[in-house]
Design a protein around this motif. Structure first.
Motif, PDB file in Angstrom:
ATOM      1  N   ILE A 127       0.850  -1.195   0.000  1.00 34.98           N
ATOM      2  CA  ILE A 127       0.000   0.000   0.000  1.00 34.98           C
ATOM      3  C   ILE A 127       0.882   1.240   0.000  1.00 34.98           C
ATOM      4  CG2 ILE A 127      -1.776   1.294   1.235  1.00 34.98           C
ATOM      5  CD1 ILE A 127      -2.671  -1.319   2.519  1.00 34.98           C
ATOM      6  N   VAL A 128       0.612   2.160  -0.913  1.00 33.30           N
ATOM      7  CA  VAL A 128       1.282   3.456  -0.923  1.00 33.30           C
ATOM      8  C   VAL A 128       0.226   4.541  -0.701  1.00 33.30           C
ATOM      9  CG1 VAL A 128       2.574   5.136  -2.278  1.00 33.30           C
ATOM     10  CG2 VAL A 128       3.165   2.716  -2.430  1.00 33.30           C
ATOM     11  N   VAL A 129       0.476   5.396   0.270  1.00 32.95           N
ATOM     12  CA  VAL A 129      -0.392   6.544   0.511  1.00 32.95           C
ATOM     13  C   VAL A 129       0.183   7.733  -0.244  1.00 32.95           C
ATOM     14  CG1 VAL A 129      -1.340   8.119   2.234  1.00 32.95           C
ATOM     15  CG2 VAL A 129      -1.066   5.685   2.789  1.00 32.95           C
ATOM     16  N   SER A 130      -0.623   8.329  -1.106  1.00 32.85           N
ATOM     17  CA  SER A 130      -0.219   9.521  -1.845  1.00 32.85           C
ATOM     18  C   SER A 130      -0.970  10.706  -1.231  1.00 32.85           C
ATOM     19  CB  SER A 130      -0.551   9.372  -3.333  1.00 32.85           C
ATOM     20  OG  SER A 130      -0.065  10.466  -4.074  1.00 32.85           O
ATOM     21  N   LEU A 131      -0.226  11.578  -0.560  1.00 34.16           N
ATOM     22  CA  LEU A 131      -0.831  12.602   0.295  1.00 34.16           C
ATOM     23  C   LEU A 131      -0.618  14.010  -0.264  1.00 34.16           C
ATOM     24  CD1 LEU A 131      -2.216  13.286   3.024  1.00 34.16           C
ATOM     25  CD2 LEU A 131       0.075  13.301   4.044  1.00 34.16           C
ATOM     26  N   ASP A 132      -1.694  14.729  -0.416  1.00 32.06           N
ATOM     27  CA  ASP A 132      -1.657  16.121  -0.872  1.00 32.06           C
ATOM     28  C   ASP A 132      -1.165  17.004   0.285  1.00 32.06           C
ATOM     29  OD1 ASP A 132      -2.136  18.670  -1.841  1.00 32.06           O
ATOM     30  OD2 ASP A 132      -4.181  18.243  -2.525  1.00 32.06           O
ATOM     31  N   ILE A 133      -0.087  17.790   0.034  1.00 37.72           N
ATOM     32  CA  ILE A 133       0.403  18.715   1.071  1.00 37.72           C
ATOM     33  C   ILE A 133       0.396  20.151   0.541  1.00 37.72           C
ATOM     34  CG2 ILE A 133       1.809  16.940   2.185  1.00 37.72           C
ATOM     35  CD1 ILE A 133       4.283  18.376   0.943  1.00 37.72           C
ATOM     36  N   SER A 134      -0.528  20.431  -0.352  1.00 39.35           N
ATOM     37  CA  SER A 134      -0.650  21.793  -0.874  1.00 39.35           C
ATOM     38  C   SER A 134      -1.140  22.734   0.225  1.00 39.35           C
ATOM     39  CB  SER A 134      -1.625  21.810  -2.060  1.00 39.35           C
ATOM     40  OG  SER A 134      -2.898  21.348  -1.674  1.00 39.35           O
ATOM     41  N   GLY A 135      -1.050  24.025  -0.031  1.00 40.40           N
ATOM     42  CA  GLY A 135      -1.394  25.023   0.972  1.00 40.40           C
ATOM     43  C   GLY A 135      -2.813  24.927   1.473  1.00 40.40           C
ATOM     44  N   SER A 136      -3.729  24.442   0.631  1.00 40.21           N
ATOM     45  CA  SER A 136      -5.128  24.359   1.054  1.00 40.21           C
ATOM     46  C   SER A 136      -5.348  23.323   2.150  1.00 40.21           C
ATOM     47  CB  SER A 136      -6.019  24.027  -0.155  1.00 40.21           C
ATOM     48  OG  SER A 136      -5.600  22.808  -0.761  1.00 40.21           O
ATOM     49  N   MET A 137      -4.358  22.437   2.372  1.00 45.10           N
ATOM     50  CA  MET A 137      -4.482  21.438   3.430  1.00 45.10           C
ATOM     51  C   MET A 137      -4.339  22.062   4.822  1.00 45.10           C
ATOM     52  SD  MET A 137      -5.152  18.360   2.241  1.00 45.10           S
ATOM     53  CE  MET A 137      -4.528  17.141   3.383  1.00 45.10           C
ATOM     54  N   GLN A 138      -4.109  23.390   4.872  1.00 49.28           N
ATOM     55  CA  GLN A 138      -4.097  24.094   6.155  1.00 49.28           C
ATOM     56  C   GLN A 138      -5.501  24.435   6.645  1.00 49.28           C
ATOM     57  OE1 GLN A 138      -0.723  27.157   6.523  1.00 49.28           O
ATOM     58  NE2 GLN A 138      -1.069  27.058   4.309  1.00 49.28           N
ATOM     59  N   ALA A 139      -6.508  24.209   5.798  1.00 47.43           N
ATOM     60  CA  ALA A 139      -7.882  24.547   6.170  1.00 47.43           C
ATOM     61  C   ALA A 139      -8.254  23.869   7.485  1.00 47.43           C
ATOM     62  CB  ALA A 139      -8.845  24.137   5.059  1.00 47.43           C
ATOM     63  N   MET A 140      -9.017  24.566   8.315  1.00 49.86           N
ATOM     64  CA  MET A 140      -9.284  24.108   9.670  1.00 49.86           C
ATOM     65  C   MET A 140     -10.676  23.533   9.851  1.00 49.86           C
ATOM     66  SD  MET A 140      -7.268  27.028  11.883  1.00 49.86           S
ATOM     67  CE  MET A 140      -8.234  28.371  11.187  1.00 49.86           C
ATOM     68  N   ASP A 141     -11.270  22.991   8.758  1.00 50.04           N
ATOM     69  CA  ASP A 141     -12.533  22.276   8.926  1.00 50.04           C
ATOM     70  C   ASP A 141     -12.292  20.917   9.576  1.00 50.04           C
ATOM     71  OD1 ASP A 141     -11.123  21.587   6.663  1.00 50.04           O
ATOM     72  OD2 ASP A 141     -12.862  21.433   5.347  1.00 50.04           O
ATOM     73  N   PHE A 142     -11.017  20.471   9.615  1.00 45.90           N
ATOM     74  CA  PHE A 142     -10.581  19.328  10.405  1.00 45.90           C
ATOM     75  C   PHE A 142      -9.687  19.886  11.511  1.00 45.90           C
ATOM     76  CE2 PHE A 142     -11.956  17.520   6.556  1.00 45.90           C
ATOM     77  CZ  PHE A 142     -12.064  16.143   6.662  1.00 45.90           C
ATOM     78  N   GLN A 143      -9.667  19.228  12.645  1.00 46.16           N
ATOM     79  CA  GLN A 143      -8.844  19.716  13.753  1.00 46.16           C
ATOM     80  C   GLN A 143      -7.553  18.912  13.882  1.00 46.16           C
ATOM     81  OE1 GLN A 143      -9.338  22.449  15.565  1.00 46.16           O
ATOM     82  NE2 GLN A 143     -11.153  22.853  14.286  1.00 46.16           N
ATOM     83  N   PRO A 144      -6.381  19.567  13.999  1.00 46.60           N
ATOM     84  CA  PRO A 144      -6.208  21.033  13.981  1.00 46.60           C
ATOM     85  C   PRO A 144      -6.289  21.604  12.565  1.00 46.60           C
ATOM     86  CG  PRO A 144      -4.104  19.957  14.227  1.00 46.60           C
ATOM     87  CD  PRO A 144      -5.115  18.864  14.262  1.00 46.60           C
ATOM     88  N   ASN A 145      -5.965  20.788  11.553  1.00 45.49           N
ATOM     89  CA  ASN A 145      -6.188  21.167  10.159  1.00 45.49           C
ATOM     90  C   ASN A 145      -6.246  19.881   9.336  1.00 45.49           C
ATOM     91  OD1 ASN A 145      -3.444  20.410   9.395  1.00 45.49           O
ATOM     92  ND2 ASN A 145      -2.759  22.364  10.213  1.00 45.49           N
ATOM     93  N   ARG A 146      -6.497  20.024   8.054  1.00 47.59           N
ATOM     94  CA  ARG A 146      -6.689  18.850   7.200  1.00 47.59           C
ATOM     95  C   ARG A 146      -5.449  17.950   7.166  1.00 47.59           C
ATOM     96  NH1 ARG A 146      -9.365  21.894   1.927  1.00 47.59           N
ATOM     97  NH2 ARG A 146     -11.389  22.434   2.904  1.00 47.59           N
TER      98      ARG A 146
END
Length: 329
Positions: free
Chosen positions: A92-111
């Motif tokens: 299994i490989v996790v491909s994770l987006d780390i763009s600036g929008s992942m700072q959004a705080m609709d998830f705690q502490p952020n996405r």
């Protein structure tokens, strides 16, 4: 190596040793005549012969003989268990987006932090799988190749930060890099979990082209769109310091759905952390039946050493009775 006994009920025979020992003690106490005298001071000066000390050894040897015979009858066996976790598991490989929008705080502490924490829990629940991590923003990067060392992988997950790569969202590049890392695997099942919160706007490889490549190599892709529906609070740096503003959430769900369907996977939408945890649990359940960790148990008989020890103590008893104890005064 583990030791077991095929017939442990034979150990009940050890209870017979209790009356035998009791009978021997009683016999020793009654086998000699008694004489009443006024003082034993004189006899305390007389040394005991070696025969006095050795006369109990034959009985001790007999008890040991019986103990080892009973142990041999119980059929001791050693077992080795071998588990094949490299060729029959899931990669299994996790491909994770780390763009600036992942700072959004609709998830705690952020996405991003929520995505990392949930993924780490997922990793802990699959100790038999080789897993890896690819991160992407405007470009993609292999943070950790496939490995069974999940401690290393977990630490590398925690090291992921926004700003490690140029900002942007190159979903196609993130998927293509993950495919490149897993395509040569000899695992029974090859899986990519691609998590993003935006739309593809960078990169030299289109997302659907990367999905076609994944399908060619038999890689199944599960896609996860992260973000609430509508708007989400987002930290903005201003001249007055950091402020939080609501910004529109834009996820290319049709494209992520097509990637998943093209490769035999499934698309999920996570609007909060609880939903994201449920998605990973669902993926875990769907892939559970794919793994066939083969466990081989090999048994070896171990009664021979105990039988030889029983024979040894029996011979020692016979020799002692017919040599040393016969000749000593």
């Amino acid at each position: 190596m583990n030791y077991t006994f095929l017939h442990p009920q034979y150990f009940l025979l050890l209870l017979l040793l209790i009356p035998m020992i009791a009978w021997y003690i009683w016999k020793q106490n009654t086998a000699h005549a008694t004489l009443q005298i006024s003082s034993i001071r004189f006899f305390s000066l007389v040394g005991k012969s070696r025969k006095t000390y050795l006369r109990h050894l034959p009985f001790v040897f007999r008890m040991l003989t019986l103990i080892f015979i009973i142990t041999a009858l119980a059929r001791p066996q050693s077992s080795n268990q071998l588990r094949n976790v490299t060729t029959e598991g899931i990669d299994i490989v996790v491909s994770l987006d780390i763009s600036g929008s992942m700072q959004a705080m609709d998830f705690q502490p952020n996405r991003l932090e929520a995505a990392k924490e949930v993924a780490i829990e997922f990793i802990k629940g699959r100790p038999n799988d080789r897993m890896g991590l690819v991160i992407f923003a405007a470009e993609s990067f292999t943070q950790c190749p496939l490995t069974l060392d999940h401690n290393v992988l977990t630490n590398l997950f925690r090291d992921v930060k926004i700003g490690m790569l140029e900002d942007g969202t190159a979903i196609g590049m993130g998927l293509a890099t993950a495919v490149n890392r897993i395509k040569d695997s000899d695992a029974q099942s090859k899986v990519i979990i691609l998590l993003s919160d935006g739309e593809n706007n960078r990169g030299q490889i289109a997302p659907l082209t990367a999905a076609e490549i994944a399908r060619t190599f038999g890689v199944r892709v599960y896609t996860i769109g992260v973000g609430t529906v509508g708007t989400a609070p987002f930290p903005i740096n201003t001249v007055f310091g950091q402020q939080v503003q609501d910004m529109e959430v834009k996820i290319d769900e049709p494209m992520l759905t097509e990637i998943a369907e093209l490769t035999g996977g499934k698309y999920f939408r996570a609007t909060d952390r609880q939903a994201l945890e449920g998605i990973y649990q669902e993926i875990d359940a769907m892939e559970k039946n794919k793994i066939e960790v083969q466990e081989y148990t090999r048994h070896a008989e171990e009664f021979l050493p105990f039988a030889l020890l029983a024979l040894l103590f029996l011979l020692l008893e016979i020799v002692l009775r017919n040599t040393v104890l016969r000749t000593l005064p």
